[in-house]
Design an enzyme around this catalytic site. Structure first.
Site, mmCIF file in Angstrom:
data_model
loop_
_atom_site.group_PDB
_atom_site.id
_atom_site.type_symbol
_atom_site.label_atom_id
_atom_site.label_comp_id
_atom_site.label_asym_id
_atom_site.label_seq_id
_atom_site.Cartn_x
_atom_site.Cartn_y
_atom_site.Cartn_z
ATOM 1 N N ARG A 1 25.328 21.537 44.173
ATOM 2 C CA ARG A 1 25.786 22.548 44.464
ATOM 3 C C ARG A 1 25.837 23.516 45.661
ATOM 4 N NH1 ARG A 1 27.367 26.130 40.544
ATOM 5 N NH2 ARG A 1 27.627 27.773 41.640
ATOM 6 N N ASN B 1 15.107 23.595 50.461
ATOM 7 C CA ASN B 1 16.418 25.195 50.422
ATOM 8 C C ASN B 1 16.635 25.332 52.283
ATOM 9 O OD1 ASN B 1 16.704 24.624 47.729
ATOM 10 N ND2 ASN B 1 15.698 26.372 47.004
ATOM 11 N N ARG C 1 15.562 15.381 42.703
ATOM 12 C CA ARG C 1 16.438 16.464 43.195
ATOM 13 C C ARG C 1 15.600 16.976 43.905
ATOM 14 N NH1 ARG C 1 19.373 20.223 40.436
ATOM 15 N NH2 ARG C 1 19.385 21.459 43.008
ATOM 16 N N ARG D 1 26.359 31.047 37.818
ATOM 17 C CA ARG D 1 26.502 30.702 39.198
ATOM 18 C C ARG D 1 27.739 30.410 40.473
ATOM 19 N NH1 ARG D 1 21.832 26.420 40.913
ATOM 20 N NH2 ARG D 1 21.601 27.656 42.377
HETATM 21 C C1 UD1 Z 1 19.140 29.023 45.894
HETATM 22 C C2 UD1 Z 1 18.906 28.086 45.593
HETATM 23 C C3 UD1 Z 1 18.127 28.545 44.498
HETATM 24 C C4 UD1 Z 1 16.979 29.430 44.176
HETATM 25 C C5 UD1 Z 1 17.778 31.412 44.168
HETATM 26 C C6 UD1 Z 1 17.599 32.238 44.122
HETATM 27 C C7 UD1 Z 1 19.183 26.622 47.253
HETATM 28 C C8 UD1 Z 1 19.421 25.388 47.872
HETATM 29 N N1 UD1 Z 1 19.168 27.438 46.412
HETATM 30 O O1 UD1 Z 1 20.302 29.614 45.385
HETATM 31 O O2 UD1 Z 1 16.568 26.779 44.886
HETATM 32 O O3 UD1 Z 1 17.322 29.443 42.611
HETATM 33 O O4 UD1 Z 1 18.412 30.621 45.800
HETATM 34 O O5 UD1 Z 1 16.103 32.118 45.192
HETATM 35 O O6 UD1 Z 1 18.338 27.705 48.531
HETATM 36 N N2 UD1 Z 1 25.215 35.115 43.220
HETATM 37 C C9 UD1 Z 1 26.438 36.088 42.880
HETATM 38 N N3 UD1 Z 1 27.367 35.330 43.575
HETATM 39 C C10 UD1 Z 1 27.494 34.431 44.766
HETATM 40 C C11 UD1 Z 1 26.258 33.664 45.066
HETATM 41 C C12 UD1 Z 1 25.249 34.760 43.873
HETATM 42 O O7 UD1 Z 1 26.852 36.744 41.950
HETATM 43 O O8 UD1 Z 1 28.722 34.781 45.147
HETATM 44 C C13 UD1 Z 1 24.111 35.692 42.603
HETATM 45 C C14 UD1 Z 1 23.295 34.061 41.597
HETATM 46 O O9 UD1 Z 1 24.322 33.923 40.366
HETATM 47 C C15 UD1 Z 1 21.964 35.088 40.940
HETATM 48 C C16 UD1 Z 1 21.713 35.588 42.267
HETATM 49 O O10 UD1 Z 1 23.242 35.915 42.831
HETATM 50 O O11 UD1 Z 1 21.810 35.549 40.367
HETATM 51 C C17 UD1 Z 1 21.013 35.210 43.396
HETATM 52 O O12 UD1 Z 1 21.312 34.129 43.877
HETATM 53 P P1 UD1 Z 1 21.586 33.217 45.313
HETATM 54 O O13 UD1 Z 1 20.075 33.254 45.936
HETATM 55 O O14 UD1 Z 1 23.096 33.372 46.062
HETATM 56 O O15 UD1 Z 1 21.015 31.512 44.445
HETATM 57 P P2 UD1 Z 1 21.487 30.134 45.269
HETATM 58 O O16 UD1 Z 1 21.840 30.608 47.032
HETATM 59 O O17 UD1 Z 1 22.805 29.143 44.801
#
Ligand code: UD1
Length: 420
Positions: free
Chosen positions: A92, A23, A399, A121
């Protein structure tokens, strides 16, 4: 499609070197798009997701050479601005090219990733943050279509209903390195991977402060340059193997693992009876007692990571009591539960939590991997189950875990990959 065949019952014993963080590596590779230069990124894990990011960069016109765990990237020359659905739907994290492309070219077309097994997500926070930097963004035909003449620094509050976002923090921080003026991100994610990306960007000439805290300040610069950078160890791989040691009543030295990166997991392991010894060059995990029960609630860093929830649910299914595991980040991240039940676990889901009533043993069964960490949980369950476990759809595990079966075998596990 490959599957894993696991003969349970052997304890994991020995030393395993923790690979570089997936990550961190993904956004760092994407961030090379910010300038025209050469980069050497070290300690990159050889995973399916990394190969997908290589394809995304190549389609944009970047040269990527993988030599063992060193990746050479050459971003000189023209680059394209479109990341197609074909690749983004495979991973993603391809959306990490969005920020760098807008910052460098003033233009980006990145496919929306679509659905995901662990929850809805959305990427609204990424878009909200980039709009605050004055990017014009619309969603057309399944793509995020963004353009700008020049990004401008801004004061941004980036939290969503589930707390901070790792991806949005990284995307906005990366774009802001080339914006005019100062950007402040409040409610930033504090995950070690965010810090790692910021450290990489600073090595390229960016001016970022506050990474690893809730407030990140980025002073925009005119240009960045290439650099050599070494990725941090993967805290989720370390945590998964630590749970492997505990669930199999073994003793494993996680070479290179950094305690500060996965302290919440180590504390939970201590709570359920494991011995943890922190050394200069890694962390040892030993389990020679019955597994105790505990309650877990996932939270942003430094809280308990959602990426370790499935593995701990597998562990607690063999405890001597009742545990509650609550998922606060990804609402649907319980796909492993019914598969664990097929192995004899006693788990009941109630909305955003599961009640795990420990059983004395699990038995082997044919199970199906549904996402990356869920598949890791099933492999861990298989290591401790009596009899044979077959885990199908293991492309999910490929992955995020490099050569997991070979490395587990070196620790004494009986696990083999077979073609279907
Ligand atoms: C990253 C990690 C994933 C990990 C997650 C949380 C990578 C490639 N993946 O995913 O393995 O499980 O952090 O630690 O680094 N959210 C929103 N709007 C947005 C973005 C996120 O509402 O625009 C929400 C998501 O649905 C979730 C929370 O915020 O409930 C945290 O998600 P986020 O930290 O963004 O996860 P990722 O970056 O996708």
């Amino acid at each position: 499609m490959d599957k894993f065949l696991i003969e349970g019952g052997n304890s994991l014993k020995g030393e395993v070197k923790i690979k570089g963080s997936k990550n961190s590596a993904l956004p760092i590779l994407a961030a090379t798009l910010l300038c025209e230069d050469e980069f050497v990124i070290e300690n990159v894990p050889l995973l399916r997701d990394i190969f997908t990011m290589k394809k995304v960069l190549e389609i944009l016109g970047v040269s990527v050479f993988i030599e063992g765990d060193r990746v050479k990237v050459d971003t000189r020359g023209a680059v394209g601005y479109e990341a197609p659905y074909e690749l983004v739907k495979q991973m993603r994290a391809s959306y990490y090219v969005l920020g760098p492309l807008i910052a460098r070219l003033g233009r980006a077309m990145v496919s929306l990733p679509g659905g995901c097994a662990i929850g809805t997500r959305p990427i609204d926070l990424h878009i909200r943050g980039l709009k605050k930097l004055k990017a014009n963004i619309s969603i057309t035909h399944g793509y995020v279509d963004a353009y700008v003449t020049k990004l401008k620094g801004s004061h941004i509050f980036l939290e969503g209903p589930n707390g901070p976002s790792v991806g949005a923090t990284i995307n906005v921080m990366t774009a802001a390195t080339l914006a005019k003026g100062v950007t402040v991100i409040e409610g930033a994610a504090m995950e070690p991977e965010v810090e790692d990306v910021a450290n990489f960007l600073n090595k390229c000439g960016a001016k970022i402060e506050g990474q690893g805290t809730r407030r990140i300040e980025i002073k925009g610069v005119k240009k960045l340059h290439g650099c050599e950078y070494k990725i941090i160890p993967d805290r989720i791989e370390a945590g998964t193997l630590a749970v492997g040691a505990a669930i199999s009543r073994g003793e494993v030295f996680l070479k290179g693992a950094k305690k500060v990166h996965f302290e919440s997991s180590l504390n939970k392991l201590k709570e359920v009876g494991a011995d943890i010894i922190v050394e200069k060059d890694g962390v040892a995990v030993k389990m020679d007692r019955d597994i105790g029960s505990t309650d877990i609630e996932t939270a942003p860093f430094p809280g308990f990571p959602t990426d370790m929830q499935a593995q701990f649910t597998a562990l607690l299914s063999l405890s001597d009591g009742i545990s509650i595991v609550r998922e606060k980040i990804f609402e649907e991240r319980f796909m492993h539960v019914m598969e664990l039940v097929r192995m004899g676990a006693d788990i009941r889901r109630e909305g955003d939590y599961v009640v795990v009533k420990g059983v004395p043993y699990l038995y082997g069964a044919e199970v199906m991997a549904s996402d990356l960490r869920a598949s890791a949980a099933l492999v861990l369950a298989g290591l401790s189950a009596s009899g044979t476990t077959i885990v199908r759809r293991i492309y999910h595990i490929d992955r995020g875990y490099e050569n997991i079966e070979e490395r587990l075998r070196k620790l004494g596990a009986r696990i083999w990959r077979q073609e279907e």
